[in-house]
Design a protein around this motif. Structure first.
Motif, mmCIF file in Angstrom:
data_model
loop_
_atom_site.group_PDB
_atom_site.id
_atom_site.type_symbol
_atom_site.label_atom_id
_atom_site.label_comp_id
_atom_site.label_asym_id
_atom_site.label_seq_id
_atom_site.Cartn_x
_atom_site.Cartn_y
_atom_site.Cartn_z
ATOM 1 N N GLY A 25 0.814 -1.207 0.000
ATOM 2 C CA GLY A 25 0.000 0.000 0.000
ATOM 3 C C GLY A 25 0.848 1.257 0.000
ATOM 4 N N GLY A 26 0.197 2.369 0.298
ATOM 5 C CA GLY A 26 0.889 3.643 0.340
ATOM 6 C C GLY A 26 1.788 3.745 1.547
ATOM 7 N N PRO A 27 2.458 4.894 1.712
ATOM 8 C CA PRO A 27 3.387 5.062 2.837
ATOM 9 C C PRO A 27 2.723 4.787 4.181
ATOM 10 C CG PRO A 27 3.555 6.888 1.282
ATOM 11 C CD PRO A 27 2.360 6.077 0.857
ATOM 12 N N GLY A 28 3.308 3.865 4.933
ATOM 13 C CA GLY A 28 2.831 3.609 6.276
ATOM 14 C C GLY A 28 1.522 2.870 6.369
ATOM 15 N N LEU A 29 1.049 2.217 5.286
ATOM 16 C CA LEU A 29 -0.256 1.582 5.352
ATOM 17 C C LEU A 29 -0.208 0.222 6.040
ATOM 18 C CD1 LEU A 29 -3.231 1.479 4.826
ATOM 19 C CD2 LEU A 29 -2.759 0.757 2.482
ATOM 20 N N ALA A 30 0.658 -0.684 5.599
ATOM 21 C CA ALA A 30 0.651 -2.026 6.178
ATOM 22 C C ALA A 30 1.989 -2.716 5.977
ATOM 23 C CB ALA A 30 -0.465 -2.871 5.561
ATOM 24 N N ARG A 31 2.310 -3.582 6.950
ATOM 25 C CA ARG A 31 3.398 -4.556 6.821
ATOM 26 C C ARG A 31 2.775 -5.932 6.988
ATOM 27 N NH1 ARG A 31 8.361 -2.743 10.588
ATOM 28 N NH2 ARG A 31 9.053 -4.854 10.014
ATOM 29 N N VAL A 32 3.105 -6.828 6.076
ATOM 30 C CA VAL A 32 2.354 -8.078 5.945
ATOM 31 C C VAL A 32 3.263 -9.287 6.131
ATOM 32 C CG1 VAL A 32 0.961 -9.489 4.385
ATOM 33 C CG2 VAL A 32 0.712 -6.995 4.369
ATOM 34 N N GLN A 33 2.799 -10.246 6.930
ATOM 35 C CA GLN A 33 3.356 -11.601 6.968
ATOM 36 C C GLN A 33 2.285 -12.508 6.371
ATOM 37 O OE1 GLN A 33 3.466 -15.383 7.503
ATOM 38 N NE2 GLN A 33 2.387 -14.608 9.313
ATOM 39 N N ASP A 34 2.577 -13.075 5.197
ATOM 40 C CA ASP A 34 1.614 -13.925 4.509
ATOM 41 C C ASP A 34 2.344 -15.086 3.825
ATOM 42 O OD1 ASP A 34 -0.732 -14.935 3.518
ATOM 43 O OD2 ASP A 34 -0.990 -13.424 1.947
ATOM 44 N N PHE A 35 3.240 -15.737 4.561
ATOM 45 C CA PHE A 35 3.918 -16.934 4.066
ATOM 46 C C PHE A 35 2.909 -18.079 4.079
ATOM 47 C CE2 PHE A 35 6.212 -20.877 5.190
ATOM 48 C CZ PHE A 35 7.059 -20.980 4.108
ATOM 49 N N TYR A 36 2.585 -18.580 2.903
ATOM 50 C CA TYR A 36 1.486 -19.554 2.838
ATOM 51 C C TYR A 36 1.812 -20.822 2.075
ATOM 52 C CZ TYR A 36 0.864 -17.684 -1.888
ATOM 53 O OH TYR A 36 1.076 -17.284 -3.187
ATOM 54 N N GLU A 37 2.920 -20.875 1.358
ATOM 55 C CA GLU A 37 3.208 -22.044 0.538
ATOM 56 C C GLU A 37 3.846 -23.149 1.377
ATOM 57 O OE1 GLU A 37 5.513 -21.005 -2.857
ATOM 58 O OE2 GLU A 37 3.828 -20.070 -3.899
ATOM 59 N N MET A 38 3.148 -24.256 1.486
ATOM 60 C CA MET A 38 3.620 -25.391 2.272
ATOM 61 C C MET A 38 3.948 -26.544 1.328
ATOM 62 S SD MET A 38 3.495 -24.845 5.607
ATOM 63 C CE MET A 38 3.386 -23.137 6.137
ATOM 64 N N ASP A 39 5.234 -26.911 1.228
ATOM 65 C CA ASP A 39 5.566 -28.064 0.396
ATOM 66 C C ASP A 39 5.733 -29.325 1.227
ATOM 67 O OD1 ASP A 39 7.936 -27.447 1.640
ATOM 68 O OD2 ASP A 39 8.988 -26.873 -0.195
ATOM 69 N N GLN A 40 5.969 -29.172 2.531
ATOM 70 C CA GLN A 40 6.045 -30.300 3.457
ATOM 71 C C GLN A 40 5.418 -29.852 4.770
ATOM 72 O OE1 GLN A 40 7.081 -33.308 2.752
ATOM 73 N NE2 GLN A 40 7.851 -32.862 0.693
ATOM 74 N N SER A 41 4.847 -30.787 5.494
ATOM 75 C CA SER A 41 4.164 -30.412 6.733
ATOM 76 C C SER A 41 5.117 -29.810 7.758
ATOM 77 C CB SER A 41 3.448 -31.623 7.328
ATOM 78 O OG SER A 41 4.365 -32.640 7.652
ATOM 79 N N HIS A 42 6.422 -30.143 7.685
ATOM 80 C CA HIS A 42 7.325 -29.581 8.694
ATOM 81 C C HIS A 42 7.497 -28.081 8.521
ATOM 82 C CE1 HIS A 42 10.281 -30.514 5.371
ATOM 83 N NE2 HIS A 42 10.703 -29.308 5.717
#
Length: 453
Positions: free
Chosen positions: A318-335
């Protein structure tokens, strides 16, 4: 056994006055079925092993351990032996006494018993690992924003959210992400909604279809955006103190464009709570129609998150100062679920470090949202479907928030603590069998804002 640590995560001082010890025996019930379903994950998460009192108290001790507001104290009270013992704690505040047994008869949070009709409500989470009793201010989850001042920017709040929020219907296991309906989520404190819609070139706004990626969210009939909005408007009419943030993204197989989705308007700045009460704040993950870009002095409509970082560990959007995102979603192994848990903890720590002002000085208005997705999946691996991942991640985050969140130097990166916010925490599969403990833990951290009033 270790000694108890007690965290008073409320805006009221407390004093521990009486400790009683009982023999106990393990209990089982609804949790046993869930535990088997997810391979014992709750046991591994170290959220309390439950027990029932057996017989009379075999030891009673009077003492005086004061606990200031948001203070953590180590004690010389020995923790109960898991599955074999129950410890009853009696606290006092303002002349009234409150009592709780740890562990309880189920793995869920405990509500303190009011011994003499005291005015306050307290919720306890007991974590076996660390022998920690964490005390939260109980709140009416349907109207928890009522207790907060109008002046706070929404970025200062700890806001529970859901990922693919309307996906509670009968669907493919890899598509369904939620156990409860939108209205149930609202009534139980959820205030950030992640919604995916399919747009067709000949559709009207009222015909937007709710989807998850290329799939419908229900195998029993098409679900529509306008019906979901009716439920939300009804909730806001009944609870005008509340606001919610809605992230809208275009997905599915429709041949429409982002521009056809931009008819839903709102101011493109981060509002204060008082300005947003009774409203939906648009967190826009689609592009605006060109005709809207000149509005609001050329700032367009909605909070612009159309350039969303993919599979990220900590990225601005987004624009300046709007959001910082953690969205790690790709799982190739359950560990990789362990990695997901650590990334979520790290983003909670970053959110807790920030300091917001109720009356910001010029240039200090743009404290970002910390948006922290607990969700992940792998369509081709049944061990990494949303329900299985949530069964491991959610208890681990409850444990982290009860033990370490808001403690300087106790997070993954050893950061200092500012307001102790949790940011926006976006979850899967909350509310399963009525279990809203993760939501309660997130909402509970808003009490820290009351210390600054």
């Amino acid at each position: 056994m270790a000694d108890l640590t007690i965290r008073n995560l409320t805006a009221t001082p407390l004093e521990l006055e009486i400790v009683e010890r009982f023999d106990g025996k393990p209990t089982s019930g609804g949790e046993h079925r869930i535990k088997g379903k997810v391979s014992g994950v709750f046991k591994r998460s170290n959220v309390a092993q439950h027990a029932r009192i057996k017989g009379e108290s075999r030891d009673r001790r009077e003492l005086s351990i004061p606990l200031g507001r948001f203070e953590t104290r180590s004690t010389d009270v020995q923790a109960p032996e898991p599955g074999r013992e129950v410890v009853r704690l009696t606290f006092e505040f303002d002349g009234h006494k409150y009592q709780v047994d740890v562990p309880g008869e189920s793995r869920r949070s405990l509500v303190m018993k009011k011994l003499d009709g005291g005015p306050h409500e307290y919720t306890v989470v007991y974590v076996t690992n660390g022998a920690c009793v964490s005390i939260y201010s109980s709140t009416h989850l349907s109207s928890w924003m009522k207790e907060l001042r109008d002046e706070w920017p929404l970025t200062a709040l700890s806001i529970p959210g859901t990922h693919n929020s309307p996906t509670c219907h009968v669907a493919l296991p890899s598509v369904r992400c939620q156990a409860a309906s939108i209205r149930e989520q609202l009534d139980n404190g959820v205030r950030f909604f992640d919604v995916r819609v399919q747009v067709n070139s000949d559709d009207k706004k009222s015909d937007l279809i709710l989807v998850h990626s290329a799939f419908p969210i229900s195998l029993t009939g098409t679900k529509y955006f306008h019906d979901m909005l009716d439920d939300i408007y009804s909730f806001l009419d009944a609870n005008p103190s509340e606001t919610l943030i809605m992230s809208i993204k275009r997905e599915g197989t429709g041949k429409g464009t982002d521009q056809q989705l931009s008819k839903w308007w709102t101011d493109p700045r981060i509002p204060r709570l008082g300005e947003a009460r009774g409203r939906i704040v648009l967190f826009r993950r689609h592009a605006n129609d060109d005709s809207l870009n000149a509005e609001y002095g050329g700032r367009g409509y909605g909070l612009d998150c159309s350039s969303w970082p993919d599979n990220c560990e900590d990225a601005p959007t987004g624009g300046p100062g709007l959001a910082r995102v953690q969205d790690f979603y790709e799982m190739d192994q359950s560990h990789n679920i362990g990695k997901k848990i650590e990334l979520a903890r790290a983003h909670l720590e970053r959110a807790a470090e920030r300091v917001c002002a109720a009356h910001p000085s010029p240039g200090d208005e743009h404290k970002p949202f910390f948006v922290n997705f607990l969700s992940a999946s792998n369509f081709f691996n049944a061990n990494c479907w949303p329900e299985k991942i949530a069964a491991k991640v959610n208890p681990a985050i409850i444990e982290y928030m009860a033990l370490r969140h808001g403690e300087a130097g106790k997070g993954p990166h050893g950061l200092p603590v500012g307001d102790g916010s949790a940011g926006v925490v976006v979850t899967d599969w909350v509310g399963l069998d009525g279990d809203w403990d993760l939501i309660r833990c997130i909402v509970g951290w808003n009490a820290r804002l009351q210390l600054k009033e």
